[in-house]
Motif scaffolding. Structure first.
Motif, PDB file in Angstrom:
ATOM      1  N   ASP A  85       0.862  -1.176   0.000  1.00 41.74           N
ATOM      2  CA  ASP A  85       0.000   0.000   0.000  1.00 41.74           C
ATOM      3  C   ASP A  85       0.901   1.229   0.000  1.00 41.74           C
ATOM      4  O   ASP A  85       1.997   1.220   0.582  1.00 41.74           O
ATOM      5  CB  ASP A  85      -0.899  -0.004   1.242  1.00 41.74           C
ATOM      6  N   VAL A  86       0.456   2.284  -0.658  1.00 43.13           N
ATOM      7  CA  VAL A  86       1.205   3.532  -0.670  1.00 43.13           C
ATOM      8  C   VAL A  86       0.226   4.678  -0.531  1.00 43.13           C
ATOM      9  O   VAL A  86      -0.831   4.685  -1.154  1.00 43.13           O
ATOM     10  CB  VAL A  86       2.056   3.667  -1.956  1.00 43.13           C
ATOM     11  N   ARG A  87       0.554   5.650   0.303  1.00 39.29           N
ATOM     12  CA  ARG A  87      -0.324   6.801   0.490  1.00 39.29           C
ATOM     13  C   ARG A  87       0.457   7.967   1.076  1.00 39.29           C
ATOM     14  O   ARG A  87       1.541   7.788   1.647  1.00 39.29           O
ATOM     15  CB  ARG A  87      -1.489   6.447   1.415  1.00 39.29           C
ATOM     16  N   SER A  88      -0.099   9.145   0.937  1.00 40.17           N
ATOM     17  CA  SER A  88       0.487  10.318   1.579  1.00 40.17           C
ATOM     18  C   SER A  88       0.306  10.196   3.086  1.00 40.17           C
ATOM     19  O   SER A  88      -0.766   9.808   3.559  1.00 40.17           O
ATOM     20  CB  SER A  88      -0.195  11.601   1.075  1.00 40.17           C
ATOM     21  N   ALA A  89       1.364  10.512   3.814  1.00 43.92           N
ATOM     22  CA  ALA A  89       1.297  10.407   5.269  1.00 43.92           C
ATOM     23  C   ALA A  89       0.305  11.415   5.831  1.00 43.92           C
ATOM     24  O   ALA A  89       0.107  12.501   5.283  1.00 43.92           O
ATOM     25  CB  ALA A  89       2.675  10.632   5.873  1.00 43.92           C
ATOM     26  N   THR A  90      -0.334  11.042   6.933  1.00 49.58           N
ATOM     27  CA  THR A  90      -1.252  11.929   7.642  1.00 49.58           C
ATOM     28  C   THR A  90      -0.771  12.108   9.069  1.00 49.58           C
ATOM     29  O   THR A  90       0.110  11.392   9.537  1.00 49.58           O
ATOM     30  CB  THR A  90      -2.678  11.349   7.642  1.00 49.58           C
ATOM     31  N   GLY A  91      -1.337  13.072   9.769  1.00 50.85           N
ATOM     32  CA  GLY A  91      -0.945  13.295  11.154  1.00 50.85           C
ATOM     33  C   GLY A  91      -0.485  14.721  11.383  1.00 50.85           C
ATOM     34  O   GLY A  91      -0.517  15.562  10.461  1.00 50.85           O
ATOM     35  N   PRO A  92      -0.032  15.026  12.593  1.00 46.04           N
ATOM     36  CA  PRO A  92       0.331  16.407  12.966  1.00 46.04           C
ATOM     37  C   PRO A  92       1.396  17.035  12.081  1.00 46.04           C
ATOM     38  O   PRO A  92       1.370  18.243  11.838  1.00 46.04           O
ATOM     39  CB  PRO A  92       0.836  16.250  14.414  1.00 46.04           C
ATOM     40  N   ALA A 110      -0.604 -14.068   4.727  1.00 43.27           N
ATOM     41  CA  ALA A 110      -0.538 -15.353   5.436  1.00 43.27           C
ATOM     42  C   ALA A 110       0.542 -15.389   6.516  1.00 43.27           C
ATOM     43  O   ALA A 110       0.714 -16.410   7.179  1.00 43.27           O
ATOM     44  CB  ALA A 110      -0.298 -16.482   4.429  1.00 43.27           C
ATOM     45  N   GLU A 111       1.275 -14.296   6.684  1.00 45.54           N
ATOM     46  CA  GLU A 111       2.369 -14.264   7.660  1.00 45.54           C
ATOM     47  C   GLU A 111       2.139 -13.130   8.664  1.00 45.54           C
ATOM     48  O   GLU A 111       2.495 -11.977   8.392  1.00 45.54           O
ATOM     49  CB  GLU A 111       3.712 -14.059   6.954  1.00 45.54           C
ATOM     50  N   PRO A 112       1.562 -13.424   9.814  1.00 48.53           N
ATOM     51  CA  PRO A 112       1.398 -12.393  10.849  1.00 48.53           C
ATOM     52  C   PRO A 112       2.756 -11.797  11.231  1.00 48.53           C
ATOM     53  O   PRO A 112       3.757 -12.513  11.333  1.00 48.53           O
ATOM     54  CB  PRO A 112       0.780 -13.166  12.017  1.00 48.53           C
ATOM     55  N   GLY A 113       2.777 -10.500  11.418  1.00 51.32           N
ATOM     56  CA  GLY A 113       4.024  -9.833  11.803  1.00 51.32           C
ATOM     57  C   GLY A 113       4.959  -9.550  10.645  1.00 51.32           C
ATOM     58  O   GLY A 113       6.106  -9.136  10.857  1.00 51.32           O
ATOM     59  N   SER A 114       4.496  -9.768   9.415  1.00 50.37           N
ATOM     60  CA  SER A 114       5.369  -9.567   8.251  1.00 50.37           C
ATOM     61  C   SER A 114       5.340  -8.131   7.724  1.00 50.37           C
ATOM     62  O   SER A 114       6.063  -7.808   6.782  1.00 50.37           O
ATOM     63  CB  SER A 114       4.962 -10.520   7.121  1.00 50.37           C
ATOM     64  N   ARG A 115       4.541  -7.266   8.315  1.00 47.37           N
ATOM     65  CA  ARG A 115       4.364  -5.910   7.792  1.00 47.37           C
ATOM     66  C   ARG A 115       5.671  -5.109   7.867  1.00 47.37           C
ATOM     67  O   ARG A 115       6.359  -5.102   8.893  1.00 47.37           O
ATOM     68  CB  ARG A 115       3.264  -5.185   8.563  1.00 47.37           C
ATOM     69  N   ILE A 116       5.981  -4.436   6.787  1.00 42.65           N
ATOM     70  CA  ILE A 116       7.166  -3.579   6.677  1.00 42.65           C
ATOM     71  C   ILE A 116       6.703  -2.182   6.279  1.00 42.65           C
ATOM     72  O   ILE A 116       5.914  -2.037   5.345  1.00 42.65           O
ATOM     73  CB  ILE A 116       8.139  -4.114   5.605  1.00 42.65           C
ATOM     74  N   GLU A 117       7.186  -1.167   6.986  1.00 47.52           N
ATOM     75  CA  GLU A 117       6.847   0.213   6.649  1.00 47.52           C
ATOM     76  C   GLU A 117       8.124   0.977   6.305  1.00 47.52           C
ATOM     77  O   GLU A 117       9.115   0.910   7.034  1.00 47.52           O
ATOM     78  CB  GLU A 117       6.107   0.882   7.805  1.00 47.52           C
ATOM     79  N   ILE A 118       8.071   1.691   5.186  1.00 43.70           N
ATOM     80  CA  ILE A 118       9.231   2.449   4.723  1.00 43.70           C
ATOM     81  C   ILE A 118       8.787   3.867   4.380  1.00 43.70           C
ATOM     82  O   ILE A 118       8.090   4.074   3.375  1.00 43.70           O
ATOM     83  CB  ILE A 118       9.877   1.799   3.483  1.00 43.70           C
ATOM     84  N   PRO A 119       9.147   4.864   5.183  1.00 42.75           N
ATOM     85  CA  PRO A 119       8.810   6.247   4.836  1.00 42.75           C
ATOM     86  C   PRO A 119       9.715   6.767   3.724  1.00 42.75           C
ATOM     87  O   PRO A 119      10.916   6.494   3.715  1.00 42.75           O
ATOM     88  CB  PRO A 119       9.060   7.015   6.146  1.00 42.75           C
ATOM     89  N   VAL A 120       9.136   7.504   2.806  1.00 41.66           N
ATOM     90  CA  VAL A 120       9.904   8.203   1.778  1.00 41.66           C
ATOM     91  C   VAL A 120       9.671   9.689   2.008  1.00 41.66           C
ATOM     92  O   VAL A 120       8.570  10.197   1.788  1.00 41.66           O
ATOM     93  CB  VAL A 120       9.472   7.782   0.367  1.00 41.66           C
ATOM     94  N   ASP A 121      10.695  10.373   2.488  1.00 46.28           N
ATOM     95  CA  ASP A 121      10.572  11.778   2.851  1.00 46.28           C
ATOM     96  C   ASP A 121      11.058  12.674   1.717  1.00 46.28           C
ATOM     97  O   ASP A 121      12.171  12.495   1.196  1.00 46.28           O
ATOM     98  CB  ASP A 121      11.374  12.084   4.117  1.00 46.28           C
ATOM     99  N   ILE A 122      10.232  13.636   1.358  1.00 49.57           N
ATOM    100  CA  ILE A 122      10.590  14.635   0.351  1.00 49.57           C
ATOM    101  C   ILE A 122      10.849  15.933   1.107  1.00 49.57           C
ATOM    102  O   ILE A 122       9.938  16.497   1.718  1.00 49.57           O
ATOM    103  CB  ILE A 122       9.472  14.806  -0.675  1.00 49.57           C
TER     104      ILE A 122
END
Length: 263
Positions: A85-92, A110-122
């Protein structure tokens, strides 16, 4: 290092290649820790990607979201088997005038705990040089000069409200990129940030006063983000304390020269 960084790095390389070869990435200059890892073979891995952009940050953020959605997600699925999934970050901090973030997330259902998050900062960093190009396996990557890169790390230590110890380690690893005229260049850049050398000196004093906390943070960084053989050699030479003292001395020397130039 955590084995998950191997997967993160593969995705980072795919993401950087997509932007380097697509119209949405035209003019984006690779900066930060991943830039050092990809282009300079840094011993430190990074869990994000940073780009310098001189135009409208929000417009570029939306363009990057779209190209990642159409080009990156299918490629990660094909090569690594991760949905994403890709989206513009939200929050303060999502509408900061100096930074916009694109959030990448990947997972295997099918793999619990497999989530990876990678921020791309501009972001927008202070640059005095023309951009340069570097090639990796035939792909051309646009980036800031080596001098602007290391000076951005110095400025990050002196201008940010909260220190990121990764900047300390990167300065230690790439201090040879500082130029004889870097104090003059940094004095100019501090002026653009409306930060006087005397204020930068005071910020440095505050860093020094929190030495124990920052040394502990560098030690954790050596455990989690530095190649084991390199981390062992760094520890043999004094480890986190040695790195901290060397960089603090370097910053002190630079600021002493910038103060002279501004007086």
């Amino acid at each position: 290092m955590n084995a998950i960084f191997e997967t993160i790095e593969r995705i980072q390389r795919l993401a950087a290649t997509v932007l380097a070869t697509h119209a949405a990435g035209r003019g984006l200059r690779l900066v930060g820790g991943f830039r050092y890892r990809l282009l300079n073979e840094s011993a430190r891995v990074s869990n994000d990607i940073d780009y310098h952009w001189e135009g409208d940050l929000q417009k570029k953020q939306l363009e990057v979201v779209e190209v990642f959605r159409t080009k990156l997600l299918p490629e990660v699925k094909r090569q690594l088997g991760y949905d994403g999934d890709v989206r513009s970050a939200t929050g303060p901090d999502a509408e900061s005038p100096v930074a916009r973030t694109v959030g990448l997330a990947f997972y295997r259902a099918a793999e619990p705990g497999s989530r990876i998050e990678i921020p791309v900062d501009i972001i927008n960093v202070a640059c005095l040089d023309k951009p340069t190009v570097r090639t990796v396996e035939g792909t051309v990557f646009l980036t800031v000069s080596d001098a602007d890169m290391i000076e951005s790390k110095v400025l990050a230590c002196l201008a940010r409200s909260f220190l990121q110890v990764r900047d300390i380690l990167d300065i230690f690893l790439f201090q040879d990129a500082l130029r004889p005229d870097s104090p003059r260049r940094l004095s100019h850049k501090l002026g653009k940030l409306a930060l006087r050398p005397t204020e930068a000196v005071e910020r440095l004093r505050k860093l020094v006063s929190n030495r124990a906390v920052h040394v502990q943070g560098i030690e954790l960084l050596l455990d989690e983000q530095v190649q084991p053989a390199v981390a062992d050699n760094l520890r043999a030479a004094g480890g986190a304390e040695m790195i901290w003292e060397a960089v603090m001395q370097l910053l002190n020397d630079i600021l002493a020269k910038t103060e002279e130039l501004s007086s």
